[in-house]
Scaffold this active site. Structure first.
Site, PDB file in Angstrom:
ATOM      1  N   GLU A   1     114.721  31.638 -78.007  1.00 19.22           N
ATOM      2  CA  GLU A   1     113.503  32.433 -77.892  1.00 19.22           C
ATOM      3  C   GLU A   1     112.655  31.721 -76.855  1.00 19.22           C
ATOM      4  O   GLU A   1     112.129  30.637 -77.120  1.00 19.22           O
ATOM      5  CB  GLU A   1     112.827  32.532 -79.268  1.00 19.22           C
ATOM      6  CG  GLU A   1     111.900  33.716 -79.364  1.00 19.22           C
ATOM      7  CD  GLU A   1     110.515  33.379 -78.891  1.00 19.22           C
ATOM      8  OE1 GLU A   1     110.222  33.640 -77.694  1.00 19.22           O
ATOM      9  OE2 GLU A   1     109.734  32.855 -79.680  1.00 19.22           O
TER      10      GLU A   1
ATOM     11  N   GLU B   1     104.537  32.546 -66.000  1.00 24.29           N
ATOM     12  CA  GLU B   1     103.931  32.503 -67.329  1.00 24.29           C
ATOM     13  C   GLU B   1     102.819  31.449 -67.310  1.00 24.29           C
ATOM     14  O   GLU B   1     103.103  30.250 -67.242  1.00 24.29           O
ATOM     15  CB  GLU B   1     104.981  32.123 -68.372  1.00 24.29           C
ATOM     16  CG  GLU B   1     104.390  32.017 -69.760  1.00 24.29           C
ATOM     17  CD  GLU B   1     105.410  31.702 -70.853  1.00 24.29           C
ATOM     18  OE1 GLU B   1     106.257  30.828 -70.643  1.00 24.29           O
ATOM     19  OE2 GLU B   1     105.319  32.333 -71.920  1.00 24.29           O
TER      20      GLU B   1
ATOM     21  N   GLY C   1     115.631  26.080 -72.298  1.00 24.49           N
ATOM     22  CA  GLY C   1     116.571  26.997 -72.941  1.00 24.49           C
ATOM     23  C   GLY C   1     117.898  27.052 -72.200  1.00 24.49           C
ATOM     24  O   GLY C   1     118.973  27.099 -72.816  1.00 24.49           O
TER      25      GLY C   1
ATOM     26  N   CYS D   1     104.169  33.001 -76.761  1.00 20.18           N
ATOM     27  CA  CYS D   1     105.216  33.509 -75.860  1.00 20.18           C
ATOM     28  C   CYS D   1     105.006  34.977 -75.569  1.00 20.18           C
ATOM     29  O   CYS D   1     105.208  35.422 -74.439  1.00 20.18           O
ATOM     30  CB  CYS D   1     106.598  33.231 -76.433  1.00 20.18           C
ATOM     31  SG  CYS D   1     106.737  33.666 -78.157  1.00 20.18           S
TER      32      CYS D   1
ATOM     33  N   LYS E   1     113.707  19.644 -85.555  1.00 19.09           N
ATOM     34  CA  LYS E   1     112.942  18.729 -84.696  1.00 19.09           C
ATOM     35  C   LYS E   1     111.765  19.471 -84.068  1.00 19.09           C
ATOM     36  O   LYS E   1     111.949  20.413 -83.304  1.00 19.09           O
ATOM     37  CB  LYS E   1     113.828  18.203 -83.559  1.00 19.09           C
ATOM     38  CG  LYS E   1     113.135  17.125 -82.745  1.00 19.09           C
ATOM     39  CD  LYS E   1     113.734  16.934 -81.357  1.00 19.09           C
ATOM     40  CE  LYS E   1     113.243  17.930 -80.372  1.00 19.09           C
ATOM     41  NZ  LYS E   1     111.821  17.813 -80.037  1.00 19.09           N
TER      42      LYS E   1
END
Ligand code: TXE
Length: 469
Positions: free
Chosen positions: A242, A373, A225, A276, A169
């Site tokens: 990840e 981030e 996550g 990332c 997906k």
């Protein structure tokens, strides 16, 4: 431009859908296509097909190797049209999308050739014991919007080589290239081996809660996550996560700024910083700070920003509206807290999600632009005086994906790098990723690794086979 087939692939066939949702071109902010919204029955059908296909697929390694090479050929054969779709939905310059397609094919070829023989661990008068690897079963693969096809390939190639079957997906922001890849592989992979579904975020949650998959391979945000890990726990599904990063680059006092500026620029601003493991904060020894600020500012100011279909464009728009808002807000609050943009600093006054590539000075640890981030084209540069202090600053975070140390004395730079708590440390480079190199995060940046034999092993169950003598 004629758009390819964006239907879902279930059991090797195109399936009709009832609902759909808009896909936005980030260069215009306008919808240009619709993607299928997979319903609950279709998700069941996809997992059932994968479970049925698993029975045969797991039995023939030679066929799997041949099929992965054929998949790589199909990706290359469709590279131009898939790259156009990628640029339409993701925004990145089309030549970079072509590179993503060729890199995806390279991942399939690497795993097609990867050999992991059984390991004999004891062979003596009493015992013969070996460790072998078996497939896990059906894998749910969930991907983000920054490199939709490459990050899918990181999952598909090792998962399929190991003998698993997959339901994939993509992100609802960038579903189309992945759907088109599924269509391109229909004649290459046996039915049910790869199923591609699309939908809004709740579809991801339905996949992680579904009883069929035995493994979830997820790339995305830390917040999601953690939800994936929680959903997997109830059924003890295996997970590889990840997640995000806030990679530091530490520039020691013996750097040559002229020699490293381009590498720093590419590592921080490539794909508009939406990587990332991009450099997200740069710590520069105070004796070299002004030179680095000047050189990087000049390079960033010269960056050509625009629609990814125009010649010469280096950076496209930010991929989606929430991310554009987030970057705009982070930069505005850094500036209102006392930082200065030596170049950039604002959204661009044009349609689409364009933001001026930005270098920030005067932003300190403890502010959001340094601690969080940013995942966008805005980079804080922070001076330091003592190496032990900068190592502590670099490590004072829940992130732990990558980090780099730069300096002419590579032994010294390496000894600093190995003090950093991250899954990868690089010396005089950043973000070196390749099919054979393990990639994963420490702390909140992830669980497990992708790529190389280690990434392959993550799609297997270890089995001890012991014979008494
Ligand atoms: O990520 P999400 P988003 C970071 C980056 C960015 C932030 C948000 O900082 O600002 O994440 O991006 C699916 N169960 N990264 O919102 O939500 C979702 O549909 C299972 C870093 O796009 O994590 C998509 O397919 N799946 C990152 C995928 O998860 C769920 C790359 C990722 O979406 C789900 C992208 C659920 N409950 C963003 N909810 C990196 N590591 O490179 C959503 N999804």
């Amino acid at each position: 431009m004629e758009l390819p087939d964006f239907s879902m692939t279930i059991d090797g066939k195109s399936v009709a859908h009832i609902d759909d949702f808009d896909v936005i071109n980030p260069s215009t902010g306008e919808a240009f296509a619709q993607a299928p919204d997979c319903d609950a029955d279709q998700l069941d059908a996809a997992f059932d097909a994968a479970a049925r296909a698993y029975g045969d697929w797991r039995t023939d390694l030679a066929l799997r190797r041949e099929t992965l090479n054929a998949a790589a050929d199909a990706i290359v054969a469709n590279a131009e049209s898939l790259a156009q779709v990628l640029t339409l939905e993701q925004g990145r310059p089309v030549n970079q999308s072509v590179i993503e397609l060729h890199a995806s094919a390279a991942w399939f070829r690497y795993f097609a050739a990867l050999d992991l023989p059984a390991e004999v661990i004891q062979d003596d008068a009493t015992t013969y014991a070996e460790v072998t690897r078996k497939p896990i079963g059906v894998v749910a693969a969930i991907t983000p919007w920054n490199f939709p096809l490459l990050l899918a390939s990181w999952k598909l190639a090792p998962a399929l080589l190991a003998g698993n079957t997959v339901v994939l997906k993509p992100s609802p922001y960038t579903p189309l290239a992945t759907l088109a890849l599924g269509a391109a592989l229909r004649g290459v992979l046996p039915p049910g081996v790869l199923n591609v579904v699309s939908g809004r975020d709740p579809l991801g949650a339905s996949m992680t809660e579904h009883p069929v998959p035995r493994k979830i391979s997820f790339t995305g945000s830390i917040a999601t996550g953690k939800r994936v890990a929680a959903a997997a726990a109830g059924d003890l599904k295996r997970v590889t996560l990840e997640l995000g990063g806030n990679d530091p680059a530490i520039l020691l006092d013996d750097i040559d700024p002229a020699a490293i500026t381009e590498k720093l620029f590419q590592s921080a601003f490539g794909n508009n910083g939406q990587i990332c493991s991009a450099i997200k904060r740069v710590y520069v020894h105070e004796s070299r700070y002004d030179e680095v600020v000047e050189a990087l500012t000049e390079r960033v100011r010269a960056a050509v920003v625009g629609d990814g279909f125009l010649d010469g464009v280096e950076l496209g728009p930010i991929q989606n509206a929430p991310q554009y808002e987030r970057v705009s807000q982070l930069v505005a609050s850094a500036i209102s807290d006392g930082a200065t943009a030596t170049t950039g600093g604002r959204p661009m006054d044009r349609p689409g999600y364009f933001f001026e590539p930005t270098v920030l000075v005067g932003a300190a640890d403890g502010t959001a632009i340094v601690d969080e981030e940013q995942f966008g084209p805005a980079l804080p540069l922070i001076p330091f005086s003592r190496v032990e202090d900068v190592v502590a600053q670099a490590n004072a975070t829940n992130f732990g994906l990558g980090a780099s140390v730069w300096g002419a004395d590579t032994d010294r730079a390496t000894s600093v790098a190995t003090q950093l708590d991250s899954g990868s440390v690089w010396v005089n480079t950043h973000m070196a990723v390749a099919p054979n190199l393990p990639f994963g995060g420490a702390k909140w940046s992830g669980i497990g690794v992708e790529n190389g034999p280690w990434g392959y092993a993550a799609f297997t169950e270890l089995q001890l086979v012991l014979r008494a003598r």
